[in-house]
Design a protein around this motif. Structure first.
Motif, PDB file in Angstrom:
ATOM      1  N   LEU A  82      85.176 -30.592   5.992  1.00  0.00           N
ATOM      2  CA  LEU A  82      84.793 -31.526   4.658  1.00  0.00           C
ATOM      3  C   LEU A  82      84.769 -31.680   3.534  1.00  0.00           C
ATOM      4  N   LYS A  83      84.057 -30.232   3.129  1.00  0.00           N
ATOM      5  CA  LYS A  83      84.691 -29.996   2.033  1.00  0.00           C
ATOM      6  C   LYS A  83      85.419 -29.875   1.225  1.00  0.00           C
ATOM      7  N   ALA A  84      86.130 -29.021   2.158  1.00  0.00           N
ATOM      8  CA  ALA A  84      87.923 -29.291   2.004  1.00  0.00           C
ATOM      9  C   ALA A  84      88.541 -30.807   2.148  1.00  0.00           C
ATOM     10  N   TRP A  85      88.318 -30.937   2.482  1.00  0.00           N
ATOM     11  CA  TRP A  85      88.862 -32.621   2.670  1.00  0.00           C
ATOM     12  C   TRP A  85      88.339 -33.789   1.462  1.00  0.00           C
ATOM     13  N   LYS A  86      87.665 -33.310   0.710  1.00  0.00           N
ATOM     14  CA  LYS A  86      86.887 -34.489  -0.310  1.00  0.00           C
ATOM     15  C   LYS A  86      88.105 -33.743  -1.397  1.00  0.00           C
ATOM     16  N   GLN A  87      88.241 -32.656  -1.689  1.00  0.00           N
ATOM     17  CA  GLN A  87      88.893 -31.514  -2.733  1.00  0.00           C
ATOM     18  C   GLN A  87      90.439 -32.785  -2.121  1.00  0.00           C
ATOM     19  N   THR A  88      90.628 -33.099  -1.148  1.00  0.00           N
ATOM     20  CA  THR A  88      92.032 -33.302  -0.422  1.00  0.00           C
ATOM     21  C   THR A  88      93.316 -31.968  -0.520  1.00  0.00           C
ATOM     22  N   PHE A  89      92.436 -31.317   0.536  1.00  0.00           N
ATOM     23  CA  PHE A  89      92.943 -29.903   1.459  1.00  0.00           C
ATOM     24  C   PHE A  89      92.916 -30.341   2.796  1.00  0.00           C
ATOM     25  N   SER A 108      96.982 -32.812   0.389  1.00  0.00           N
ATOM     26  CA  SER A 108      97.435 -32.777   1.051  1.00  0.00           C
ATOM     27  C   SER A 108      98.923 -32.627   1.373  1.00  0.00           C
ATOM     28  N   PHE A 109      99.616 -33.317   0.825  1.00  0.00           N
ATOM     29  CA  PHE A 109     100.713 -33.304   0.555  1.00  0.00           C
ATOM     30  C   PHE A 109     101.652 -31.803  -0.131  1.00  0.00           C
ATOM     31  N   ALA A 110     101.182 -31.220  -0.577  1.00  0.00           N
ATOM     32  CA  ALA A 110     101.598 -29.963  -0.624  1.00  0.00           C
ATOM     33  C   ALA A 110     101.812 -29.574   0.702  1.00  0.00           C
ATOM     34  N   ILE A 111     100.101 -28.682   1.146  1.00  0.00           N
ATOM     35  CA  ILE A 111      99.563 -28.629   2.915  1.00  0.00           C
ATOM     36  C   ILE A 111     101.116 -28.695   3.460  1.00  0.00           C
ATOM     37  N   ASP A 112     101.255 -30.528   3.798  1.00  0.00           N
ATOM     38  CA  ASP A 112     102.436 -31.070   4.704  1.00  0.00           C
ATOM     39  C   ASP A 112     103.725 -29.756   4.447  1.00  0.00           C
TER      40      ASP A 112
END
Length: 816
Positions: A398-405, A751-755
């Motif tokens: 969740l911490k990474a999710w809040k920073q869009t990772f 998030s899109f960079a990870i995709d």
């Protein structure tokens, strides 16, 4: 012994299998050709059977008196017991026949072409010379170890030995022998229908990408593949039902790809995710209160005015450089890498190996298209609220999710990552780590000190101002360096070209004769000549239309702004097209940004934002489209497609795009929350371009505290990275990140960079396991993923308009 085949006085039906001995040329043609060819047989390895070629002039005096400048003035049809071929008009300037009674003049390129096509061999022309009297000229030939059968009787199958002939013929040997059709025959009803379908599919895809992250990858190769798969699948389906259809040629493939690309190009070149969106009320409100962002300086989107503006501004770019196409493509032999890559792909499709691979590609495309579409449909059921569904899956916590990772399961960006080079994908991830991983959390700790704590985070006076302007600094730092570099390269290249007394970049064989492949391409390209007066008249007409209509649509834009834009567009367009041909970098957006700053500063405070955005869009359209057209002309040159049919396809595709793109945009605009910085449809470039216009009026006074210093540092950092990519050795510079790709996640997240990195990882592993299969299957799989997910956006927008909401909201929250 062999058979002597004289030129006859009647033309046989080349589609008849009986047409094997009699050959035809027009009776008015003073030249006759005799060919002595051995019967079809399989020669032993290393055994040579030299054919006898005689090229005589029956009335040399008459020919010389008429000028003697045209050789084999056709069309002239030639046949032999083993093959049939149509030889079109071949011209050789400066060729003169001797003024004796029975002179013999051997035109090297003509005989080279005839021997290669008729005998399946390459003539060694070292012994060719002008002879006295009615004597024969014997040619030594290298005949490959294969049997050539008439194409009308049996499909030609090339052997491995073909490639050991002349290198100039190597590319032609891997293609099936096919006549070059008339330019009218390259334009077909089925081709236009396929182009409209492909244009619509990719318009939806490009519009989705432009309105989410704005980082639109190059989809030309994917469009070429899809056009091939669509028509090849259609012809095979008809064959199964016993319905005879016309052959699917590489020329028709090129036309479909060109028309489809011209259609979807309007979706991003028209500024729907940038300058057009920057005009709306939501972006005006996000920009905040400032002297440059004057009240009422917005215009809500509408199908009518957007279509009218696009129709008045898009066609001029098609006519800007028509008179110079011969110079840029043929004389200067500019590379135009994207156009060349597309041509190589299309030529490769229309070979025996390409035909076999296409079966696997069709299956792969359909499989992944269906899987991607069904997966997107499945995800929709879990998005019944804000921040719901798999698109918000906290992959790394969740911490990474809040920073869009997190991985948001977007097949569009996984497919885009498979198409983009690895360094592009790594650069986006690197940018996300620097921004959302390090910088924004640190700046956010200074809330109340660096910027007011009581204003929304989306305000330009708060954290969003840092995001927007540092992102802009990276884009401008890279863009300015590239602009200076391309101008330098272009100026140096133009100086070298113009300083020569003559330009002759044609590929020569070892004996200094022009390659037959190039001579044939030049002939097709020159026969498709478009009159310069027509281009000039059309450009003047479209400029008049734009001068009248643009001020009517936007009252802030003065009529003389449009005249200036159309006056400078041909100069900028030539420089941009020349630079694109050398580097494959289309600088149309950068020219548009410069025009935006200039006209925004000139128009005055009350009119600055809209005048700058609209005039910048106009300049960008004219300059960008003219360079794209030259890319397409390079493709047509290498696939022997007529420039006339290419221009018609471009015009049809552009007209389609001017209607399809506004309709698609308005569908998304009504169905989704476009431009919301906290939503899925962020459309970041709308706010960036509006801030550029405001910056052109107010200067740097609009920036929050320390933002100017940080922006200046990242501007210099982007320029240094770009310089490093040019000066370092290749083994090092390939690891230097791209500033333009780094800039996007500064505004939209990681998030899109990870995709995209996942897509890149798939390609890397696939190449390690089976490189040969990966080379031709990766584009098909990536296209299937992109198209399946992209097309689902269309029905999902219709469901949103109908107020049909998903039944489930899947959210992830911390444990109690």
């Amino acid at each position: 012994m062999g058979t002597l085949v004289p030129a006859a006085s009647t033309t046989p039906d080349l589609h008849s299998s009986a047409a094997t001995h009699h050959h035809a040329g027009p009776s008015a043609n003073p030249c006759a050709l005799l060919l002595l060819r051995l019967p079809a047989q399989r020669e032993e390895p290393g055994e040579l059977h030299p054919p006898l070629v005689i090229f005589t002039c029956q009335d040399a005096a008459t020919t010389a008196g008429a000028g003697g400048r045209d050789a084999l003035d056709g069309p002239m049809r030639i046949s032999s017991p083993t093959c049939i071929v149509a030889v079109h008009r071949v011209r050789k300037k400066g060729a003169r026949f001797p003024r004796n009674e029975a002179g013999v003049r051997v035109l090297l390129p003509v005989l080279q072409y005839l021997s290669a096509e008729l005998c399946g061999s390459f003539i060694s022309l070292s012994c060719c010379a002008e002879r006295q009297g009615a004597e024969c000229v014997s040619m030594e030939a290298v005949i490959p170890d294969r049997t050539r059968i008439a194409p009308e009787i049996e499909k030609h199958v090339a052997g491995e030995g073909d490639m050991e002939s002349d290198p100039a013929l190597a590319a032609a040997r891997v293609r099936e022998l096919e006549p070059v059709p008339r330019w009218q025959d390259e334009l077909t009803v089925r081709g236009m229908v396929a182009s409209l379908l492909i244009g619509f599919i990719y318009t939806v895809i490009v519009m989705k990408i432009a309105l989410t992250t704005g980082l639109v990858p190059t989809l030309n190769v994917s469009a070429a593949l899809l056009s091939f798969l669509a028509l090849r699948g259609w012809t095979r389906l008809l064959d199964r039902f016993g319905i005879v259809s016309r052959p699917f040629t590489r020329q028709e493939n090129t036309i479909i790809q060109t028309c489809g690309v011209a259609c979807y190009t309007i979706a991003f070149a028209g500024g729907f995710g940038s300058t057009m969106l920057a005009l709306n009320k939501n972006t005006y409100e996000l920009a905040g209160d400032s002297a440059g962002n004057v009240p009422g300086s917005y215009k809500e989107p509408g199908i009518g005015w957007m279509a009218a503006f696009l129709l008045s501004s898009s066609f001029g770019g098609l006519l800007t450089l028509i008179p110079l196409r011969q110079v840029l493509v043929v004389d200067y032999k500019l590379t135009y890498p994207s156009g060349t890559a597309t041509a190589v792909l299309i030529n490769g499709f229309h070979t025996a190996e390409g035909d076999e691979n296409s079966k696997k590609q069709i299956r792969g495309f359909l499989r992944y298209f269906g899987g991607s579409f069904v997966w997107s449909l499945f995800q929709w059921f879990y998005t019944g609220g804000d921040a719901c569904g798999f698109v918000q899956f906290p992959t790394f916590g969740l911490k990474a999710w809040k920073q869009t990772f997190f991985f948001d399961f977007s097949m569009t960006y996984v497919g885009a990552g498979m198409i983009c080079p690895h360094i592009v994908n790594i650069s986006t991830l690197f940018g996300a780590i620097i921004s959302y991983g390090i910088m924004w959390p640190l700046i956010n700790k200074n809330k109340g000190d660096w910027y007011p704590a009581n204003i929304p985070e989306s305000s330009m006076k708060s954290l969003y101002g840092y995001k927007a302007f540092i992102c802009l600094a990276l884009i401008m730092g890279d863009g300015l360096y590239q602009f200076i570099k391309i101008v330098g390269i272009t100026s140096r290249g133009m100086y070298r070209q113009f300083s020569r007394k003559s330009v002759d970049n044609r590929v020569k064989n070892m004996d200094n004769t022009v390659s037959i492949d190039e001579m044939q391409r030049d002939g097709v390209f020159k026969r498709g000549h478009l009159p310069a007066w027509m281009a000039y008249t059309g450009y003047a007409l479209f400029s008049i239309i734009a001068v009248v209509t643009t001020p009517l649509i936007f009252r802030q834009v003065k009529w003389y702004y449009v005249i200036i834009a159309y006056a400078i567009a041909p100069i900028l367009g030539f420089a941009n097209s020349y630079g694109t041909g050398l580097t494959d970098i289309n600088m149309g957006y950068n020219y548009g940004k410069i025009a935006l700053f200039v006209f925004a500063g000139w128009a005055g405070k009350d009119n600055s934002v809209i005048a700058g955005l609209v005039t910048g869009t106009l300049v960008k359209q004219l300059v960008l489209i003219s360079a794209d057209l030259m890319q397409d002309f390079k493709t047509s040159y290498l696939t022997e497609t007529s420039p006339r049919s290419m221009m018609v396809a471009q015009a049809i595709g552009t007209a389609m795009g001017c209607i399809v793109s506004p309709l698609t945009f308005m569908l998304f605009y009504k169905a989704f929350d476009i431009g919301n910085p906290d939503g899925n449809w962020k459309a970041p470039y709308g706010l960036i371009f509006r801030n550029m216009a405001i910056l052109g009026v107010e200067g740097f006074s609009v920036l929050p505290r320390y933002c100017l210093a940080l922006s200046g540092g990242f501007f210099a950092f982007a320029a240094l990275l770009s310089i490093a990519r040019d000066v370092l050795p290749h083994k090092y510079r390939k690891y230097v990140p791209l500033p333009m790709a780094m800039a996007v996640p500064f505004l939209v997240g990681g998030s899109f960079a990870i995709d995209m990195c996942i897509g890149s990882l798939v390609v890397f592993i696939w190449h390690k396991i089976n490189k040969k299969e990966a080379i031709f299957m990766v584009p098909a799989v990536a296209s299937g993923l992109i198209c399946g997910d992209g097309i689902w956006t269309f029905p999902s927008s219709l469901l949103a308009l109908a107020k049909i909401k998903p039944p489930i909201c899947m959210k992830f929250i911390p444990a109690a």
